[in-house]
Design a protein around this motif. Structure first.
Motif, short mmCIF file in Angstrom:
data_model
loop_
_atom_site.label_atom_id
_atom_site.label_comp_id
_atom_site.label_asym_id
_atom_site.label_seq_id
_atom_site.Cartn_x
_atom_site.Cartn_y
_atom_site.Cartn_z
N GLN A 53 -8.00 7.18 10.50
CA GLN A 53 -7.06 6.10 10.24
C GLN A 53 -5.62 6.60 10.26
OE1 GLN A 53 -8.10 2.55 9.55
NE2 GLN A 53 -9.55 3.68 10.85
N SER A 54 -4.74 5.78 10.78
CA SER A 54 -3.31 6.06 10.80
C SER A 54 -2.62 5.12 9.83
CB SER A 54 -2.73 5.86 12.20
OG SER A 54 -3.28 6.78 13.10
N LYS A 55 -1.44 5.52 9.39
CA LYS A 55 -0.65 4.69 8.49
C LYS A 55 0.81 4.98 8.72
CE LYS A 55 0.09 3.45 3.71
NZ LYS A 55 -0.22 3.63 2.31
N ILE A 56 1.62 3.92 8.70
CA ILE A 56 3.06 4.08 8.79
C ILE A 56 3.69 3.42 7.57
CG2 ILE A 56 3.14 4.23 11.31
CD1 ILE A 56 4.02 1.26 11.34
N THR A 57 4.88 3.88 7.22
CA THR A 57 5.64 3.25 6.16
C THR A 57 6.39 2.07 6.77
OG1 THR A 57 5.88 5.34 5.02
CG2 THR A 57 7.44 3.60 4.42
N LEU A 58 6.23 0.89 6.17
CA LEU A 58 6.84 -0.31 6.72
C LEU A 58 8.21 -0.57 6.10
CD1 LEU A 58 3.79 -2.75 6.71
CD2 LEU A 58 4.49 -1.16 8.50
N GLN A 72 -7.60 0.12 8.12
CA GLN A 72 -7.42 0.32 6.69
C GLN A 72 -6.05 -0.16 6.22
OE1 GLN A 72 -8.31 4.26 5.36
NE2 GLN A 72 -8.21 3.71 3.21
N GLN A 73 -4.99 0.16 6.95
CA GLN A 73 -3.66 -0.30 6.55
C GLN A 73 -3.56 -1.82 6.67
OE1 GLN A 73 -0.16 1.48 8.44
NE2 GLN A 73 1.14 0.64 6.83
N ALA A 74 -4.15 -2.39 7.71
CA ALA A 74 -4.13 -3.85 7.86
C ALA A 74 -4.87 -4.52 6.70
CB ALA A 74 -4.77 -4.24 9.19
N ALA A 75 -6.01 -3.97 6.31
CA ALA A 75 -6.77 -4.54 5.19
C ALA A 75 -5.96 -4.44 3.90
CB ALA A 75 -8.11 -3.83 5.04
N HIS A 76 -5.28 -3.33 3.71
CA HIS A 76 -4.45 -3.17 2.51
C HIS A 76 -3.34 -4.23 2.49
CE1 HIS A 76 -2.21 -1.36 -0.76
NE2 HIS A 76 -1.13 -1.44 0.00
N LEU A 77 -2.69 -4.47 3.62
CA LEU A 77 -1.63 -5.48 3.69
C LEU A 77 -2.16 -6.88 3.39
CD1 LEU A 77 0.28 -4.09 6.78
CD2 LEU A 77 1.21 -4.33 4.44
N VAL A 78 -3.33 -7.20 3.91
CA VAL A 78 -3.92 -8.51 3.64
C VAL A 78 -4.28 -8.63 2.17
CG1 VAL A 78 -5.85 -10.06 4.16
CG2 VAL A 78 -4.69 -8.85 6.01
#
Length: 197
Positions: free
Chosen positions: A64-69, A185-191
């Motif tokens: 999984q990748s993640k960026i700071t928004l 994973q990041q998309a699920a966290h945002l939702v």
């Protein structure tokens, strides 16, 4: 949450973060697509009322990748969630939509990029006016772009039961179909964080 579960969740989050720091996100046009294998990942819902099983029902595939928004990217994620609700679709559709946008534009509403532009691709989902997605003005409107993407998603038989990358790829027809998986994973966290806000 008991101590063992908390340590497991924190350990998984730490591994995901460390992998993202050292490996970085897969570029949209990487030379070698990544073969993805399902792995189980816990997602902690930040707001009550969001069913974690609805966000990632099949587990994530691959690293999984993640960026700071920044504020603009967060606002675009919220706009995708609002459009998903407007369309009457469940949280899973928002996860697929946000993960797709993370891959296509890093949640940035991109205009024409000159020589770096992929044909006439624009907006959050890098949709193309020449492919019938809408006018440049339409596909750079986050609500319109999301509704157009999700209209395509609804036409995919069994999208609710597919791994995220398969559902996204069926709509987007990318040269790098496995790349969407890294953002689940990041998309699920945002939702989970913004669905009920």
């Amino acid at each position: 949450m008991n101590t063992i579960m908390r340590k497991s969740v924190l350990g998984i989050a730490g591994l995901a973060f460390t992998g993202g720091v050292f490996a970085g996100p897969i570029a949209a046009h990487a030379d070698t697509p990544v073969a993805a294998k399902p792995v189980a990942v816990a997602v902690q819902a930040d707001k009550p009322g969001v069913d974690k099983a609805k966000l990632i029902p099949h587990g994530v595939q691959g690293a999984q990748s993640k960026i700071t928004l920044n504020d603009e990217q967060t606002a675009n994620a919220k706009a995708i969630i609002a459009a998903t609700k407007k369309a009457g679709l469940p949280e899973r559709a928002a996860v697929i939509s946000i993960a797709t946008s993370l891959q296509e534009s890093k949640l940035e509403n991109l205009g024409h990029l000159g020589d770096r532009n992929d044909h006439d691709s624009l907006g959050l989902f890098q949709q193309r006016p020449s492919s019938g997605w809408g006018s440049p003005e339409q596909i750079t409107d986050p609500e319109y772009a999301t509704l157009a993407f999700e209209k395509g998603l609804k036409q995919v038989d069994g999208w609710r039961d597919m791994p995220l990358t398969e559902a996204a790829q069926t709509v987007q027809v990318s040269a790098y179909p496995d790349a969407y998986a890294q953002w689940e994973q990041q998309a699920a966290h945002l939702v989970a964080q913004h669905w009920n806000s």
